[in-house]
Write a protein that holds these residues in place. Structure first.
Motif, PDB file in Angstrom:
ATOM      1  N   LEU A  25       0.828  -1.208   0.000  1.00 48.06           N
ATOM      2  CA  LEU A  25       0.000   0.000   0.000  1.00 48.06           C
ATOM      3  C   LEU A  25       0.862   1.258   0.000  1.00 48.06           C
ATOM      4  CD1 LEU A  25      -2.849  -0.957   2.487  1.00 48.06           C
ATOM      5  CD2 LEU A  25      -3.047  -0.582   0.019  1.00 48.06           C
ATOM      6  N   ASP A  26       1.975   1.225   0.742  1.00 52.29           N
ATOM      7  CA  ASP A  26       2.874   2.374   0.758  1.00 52.29           C
ATOM      8  C   ASP A  26       3.498   2.618  -0.610  1.00 52.29           C
ATOM      9  OD1 ASP A  26       2.362   2.915   3.390  1.00 52.29           O
ATOM     10  OD2 ASP A  26       4.183   1.947   4.157  1.00 52.29           O
ATOM     11  N   GLU A  27       3.864   1.529  -1.277  1.00 51.24           N
ATOM     12  CA  GLU A  27       4.494   1.657  -2.597  1.00 51.24           C
ATOM     13  C   GLU A  27       3.467   1.824  -3.713  1.00 51.24           C
ATOM     14  OE1 GLU A  27       6.901  -1.835  -2.925  1.00 51.24           O
ATOM     15  OE2 GLU A  27       8.355  -1.140  -1.453  1.00 51.24           O
ATOM     16  N   LYS A  28       2.211   1.608  -3.394  1.00 53.20           N
ATOM     17  CA  LYS A  28       1.105   1.682  -4.353  1.00 53.20           C
ATOM     18  C   LYS A  28       1.323   0.762  -5.549  1.00 53.20           C
ATOM     19  CE  LYS A  28      -0.277   6.168  -2.891  1.00 53.20           C
ATOM     20  NZ  LYS A  28      -0.310   7.567  -3.096  1.00 53.20           N
ATOM     21  N   LYS A  29       1.915  -0.381  -5.243  1.00 55.57           N
ATOM     22  CA  LYS A  29       2.065  -1.412  -6.263  1.00 55.57           C
ATOM     23  C   LYS A  29       2.214  -2.741  -5.542  1.00 55.57           C
ATOM     24  CE  LYS A  29       7.071  -1.084  -6.570  1.00 55.57           C
ATOM     25  NZ  LYS A  29       8.216  -0.976  -7.420  1.00 55.57           N
ATOM     26  N   GLY A  30       2.076  -3.797  -6.279  1.00 57.68           N
ATOM     27  CA  GLY A  30       2.228  -5.116  -5.687  1.00 57.68           C
ATOM     28  C   GLY A  30       1.466  -6.143  -6.483  1.00 57.68           C
ATOM     29  N   ASP A  31       1.767  -7.388  -6.182  1.00 64.16           N
ATOM     30  CA  ASP A  31       1.086  -8.443  -6.920  1.00 64.16           C
ATOM     31  C   ASP A  31      -0.138  -8.955  -6.159  1.00 64.16           C
ATOM     32  OD1 ASP A  31       2.312  -9.775  -4.846  1.00 64.16           O
ATOM     33  OD2 ASP A  31       3.395 -11.182  -6.116  1.00 64.16           O
ATOM     34  N   PHE A  32      -0.273  -8.583  -4.894  1.00 59.64           N
ATOM     35  CA  PHE A  32      -1.396  -8.948  -4.039  1.00 59.64           C
ATOM     36  C   PHE A  32      -1.562 -10.454  -3.885  1.00 59.64           C
ATOM     37  CE2 PHE A  32      -2.367  -4.721  -5.704  1.00 59.64           C
ATOM     38  CZ  PHE A  32      -2.383  -4.029  -4.508  1.00 59.64           C
ATOM     39  N   ASN A  33      -0.578 -11.220  -4.251  1.00 63.04           N
ATOM     40  CA  ASN A  33      -0.542 -12.649  -3.964  1.00 63.04           C
ATOM     41  C   ASN A  33       0.382 -12.837  -2.765  1.00 63.04           C
ATOM     42  OD1 ASN A  33      -0.542 -15.404  -3.905  1.00 63.04           O
ATOM     43  ND2 ASN A  33       0.574 -15.670  -5.825  1.00 63.04           N
ATOM     44  N   ILE A  34      -0.101 -12.428  -1.614  1.00 63.39           N
ATOM     45  CA  ILE A  34       0.742 -12.386  -0.425  1.00 63.39           C
ATOM     46  C   ILE A  34       1.118 -13.782   0.033  1.00 63.39           C
ATOM     47  CG2 ILE A  34       0.802 -11.661   1.993  1.00 63.39           C
ATOM     48  CD1 ILE A  34      -0.835  -9.214   1.103  1.00 63.39           C
ATOM     49  N   ALA A  35       0.189 -14.722  -0.028  1.00 65.83           N
ATOM     50  CA  ALA A  35       0.504 -16.097   0.376  1.00 65.83           C
ATOM     51  C   ALA A  35       1.590 -16.679  -0.528  1.00 65.83           C
ATOM     52  CB  ALA A  35      -0.746 -16.969   0.330  1.00 65.83           C
ATOM     53  N   GLY A  36       1.496 -16.408  -1.808  1.00 60.86           N
ATOM     54  CA  GLY A  36       2.513 -16.880  -2.748  1.00 60.86           C
ATOM     55  C   GLY A  36       3.845 -16.211  -2.514  1.00 60.86           C
ATOM     56  N   SER A  37       3.808 -14.928  -2.162  1.00 62.67           N
ATOM     57  CA  SER A  37       5.072 -14.235  -1.933  1.00 62.67           C
ATOM     58  C   SER A  37       5.722 -14.714  -0.637  1.00 62.67           C
ATOM     59  CB  SER A  37       4.879 -12.725  -1.939  1.00 62.67           C
ATOM     60  OG  SER A  37       4.434 -12.232  -0.724  1.00 62.67           O
ATOM     61  N   LEU A  38       4.926 -15.110   0.362  1.00 62.87           N
ATOM     62  CA  LEU A  38       5.501 -15.691   1.583  1.00 62.87           C
ATOM     63  C   LEU A  38       6.173 -17.011   1.258  1.00 62.87           C
ATOM     64  CD1 LEU A  38       6.011 -15.887   4.602  1.00 62.87           C
ATOM     65  CD2 LEU A  38       3.716 -16.851   4.865  1.00 62.87           C
ATOM     66  N   HIS A  39       5.513 -17.816   0.454  1.00 67.73           N
ATOM     67  CA  HIS A  39       6.092 -19.101   0.050  1.00 67.73           C
ATOM     68  C   HIS A  39       7.416 -18.882  -0.685  1.00 67.73           C
ATOM     69  CE1 HIS A  39       6.040 -23.336  -0.941  1.00 67.73           C
ATOM     70  NE2 HIS A  39       6.253 -23.029  -2.214  1.00 67.73           N
ATOM     71  N   GLU A  40       7.464 -17.906  -1.574  1.00 70.31           N
ATOM     72  CA  GLU A  40       8.701 -17.583  -2.292  1.00 70.31           C
ATOM     73  C   GLU A  40       9.781 -17.080  -1.330  1.00 70.31           C
ATOM     74  OE1 GLU A  40       8.075 -14.837  -5.478  1.00 70.31           O
ATOM     75  OE2 GLU A  40       6.432 -16.035  -6.312  1.00 70.31           O
ATOM     76  N   TYR A  41       9.389 -16.270  -0.357  1.00 69.13           N
ATOM     77  CA  TYR A  41      10.332 -15.724   0.623  1.00 69.13           C
ATOM     78  C   TYR A  41      10.958 -16.849   1.453  1.00 69.13           C
ATOM     79  CZ  TYR A  41      12.195 -12.561   4.172  1.00 69.13           C
ATOM     80  OH  TYR A  41      13.027 -11.880   5.007  1.00 69.13           O
ATOM     81  N   ILE A  42      10.132 -17.814   1.862  1.00 70.12           N
ATOM     82  CA  ILE A  42      10.642 -18.956   2.625  1.00 70.12           C
ATOM     83  C   ILE A  42      11.566 -19.793   1.754  1.00 70.12           C
ATOM     84  CG2 ILE A  42       9.956 -21.125   3.732  1.00 70.12           C
ATOM     85  CD1 ILE A  42       7.459 -19.629   4.763  1.00 70.12           C
ATOM     86  N   ASN A  43      11.175 -20.011   0.502  1.00 67.70           N
ATOM     87  CA  ASN A  43      12.037 -20.780  -0.407  1.00 67.70           C
ATOM     88  C   ASN A  43      13.376 -20.086  -0.638  1.00 67.70           C
ATOM     89  OD1 ASN A  43      10.275 -22.903  -0.717  1.00 67.70           O
ATOM     90  ND2 ASN A  43       9.348 -22.095  -2.573  1.00 67.70           N
ATOM     91  N   ARG A  44      13.359 -18.754  -0.768  1.00 68.69           N
ATOM     92  CA  ARG A  44      14.614 -18.006  -0.915  1.00 68.69           C
ATOM     93  C   ARG A  44      15.480 -18.139   0.332  1.00 68.69           C
ATOM     94  NH1 ARG A  44      11.350 -13.914  -3.200  1.00 68.69           N
ATOM     95  NH2 ARG A  44      11.518 -12.720  -1.269  1.00 68.69           N
ATOM     96  N   SER A  45      14.839 -18.163   1.493  1.00 62.85           N
ATOM     97  CA  SER A  45      15.588 -18.338   2.740  1.00 62.85           C
ATOM     98  C   SER A  45      16.267 -19.701   2.777  1.00 62.85           C
ATOM     99  CB  SER A  45      14.671 -18.194   3.958  1.00 62.85           C
ATOM    100  OG  SER A  45      14.137 -16.910   4.040  1.00 62.85           O
ATOM    101  N   TYR A  46      15.528 -20.749   2.397  1.00 60.06           N
ATOM    102  CA  TYR A  46      16.125 -22.089   2.338  1.00 60.06           C
ATOM    103  C   TYR A  46      17.273 -22.122   1.326  1.00 60.06           C
ATOM    104  CZ  TYR A  46      12.718 -24.561   5.241  1.00 60.06           C
ATOM    105  OH  TYR A  46      11.966 -25.017   6.293  1.00 60.06           O
ATOM    106  N   TYR A  47      17.073 -21.506   0.167  1.00 59.67           N
ATOM    107  CA  TYR A  47      18.106 -21.474  -0.867  1.00 59.67           C
ATOM    108  C   TYR A  47      19.355 -20.761  -0.357  1.00 59.67           C
ATOM    109  CZ  TYR A  47      20.426 -20.507  -5.283  1.00 59.67           C
ATOM    110  OH  TYR A  47      21.352 -20.410  -6.290  1.00 59.67           O
ATOM    111  N   LYS A  48      19.163 -19.622   0.313  1.00 66.39           N
ATOM    112  CA  LYS A  48      20.289 -18.873   0.868  1.00 66.39           C
ATOM    113  C   LYS A  48      21.050 -19.717   1.886  1.00 66.39           C
ATOM    114  CE  LYS A  48      21.305 -14.800   3.626  1.00 66.39           C
ATOM    115  NZ  LYS A  48      20.727 -13.750   4.463  1.00 66.39           N
ATOM    116  N   LEU A  49      20.328 -20.415   2.752  1.00 70.39           N
ATOM    117  CA  LEU A  49      20.993 -21.261   3.749  1.00 70.39           C
ATOM    118  C   LEU A  49      21.773 -22.398   3.082  1.00 70.39           C
ATOM    119  CD1 LEU A  49      18.234 -21.481   6.513  1.00 70.39           C
ATOM    120  CD2 LEU A  49      20.394 -20.223   6.612  1.00 70.39           C
TER     121      LEU A  49
END
Length: 129
Positions: free
Chosen positions: A71-95
């Motif tokens: 909302l602050d950036e006034k943009k987004g994909d609004f697929n928040i559940a999907g973006s959380l899943h991607e964020y967790i996957n990136r965390s696993y990949y980084k580790l």
């Protein structure tokens, strides 16, 4: 008497789980904001993989954080559940990448030390024979 010891064990396990969950819940916002170090991230991810209540807390906090950010950036994909899943996957990949780099680092160090020892032995052979 066995029943009492069973209840005591169960109580102890529940208390331990509550302590783990309390620690995990305190780590939710720092995880979302990327403020955890690698060891803390690994412990956090392992806990939320096995604990549905903490996973739900993460979902809620992430939804709020991501929603406010979008909302602050006034943009987004609004697929928040999907973006959380991607964020967790990136965390696993980084580790995994960090572990791989550590393995390569220790392997190269071992190779260098082994090479130096072999060179010393060969040099001693030249000097003393």
């Amino acid at each position: 008497m066995e029943f009492c010891s069973y209840i005591y064990k169960k109580d102890k396990e529940t208390h331990k789980k509550k302590e783990d969950c309390n620690k995990c819940i305190k780590m939710v916002l720092p995880y979302i904001r990327g403020e955890l170090d690698n060891d803390q991230t690994e412990v956090f991810l392992e806990h939320i993989k096995n604990c549905t209540s903490c996973r739900e807390e993460l979902d809620i906090y992430y939804t709020v954080e991501a929603g406010i950010k979008q909302l602050d950036e006034k943009k987004g994909d609004f697929n928040i559940a999907g973006s959380l899943h991607e964020y967790i996957n990136r965390s696993y990949y980084k580790l995994r990448m960090i572990k791989l780099v550590k393995i390569l680092y220790y392997s190269l160090n071992t190779l260098v030390v082994t090479s130096l020892i072999i060179m010393l032995f060969l040099q001693f052979r030249i000097w003393f024979y």
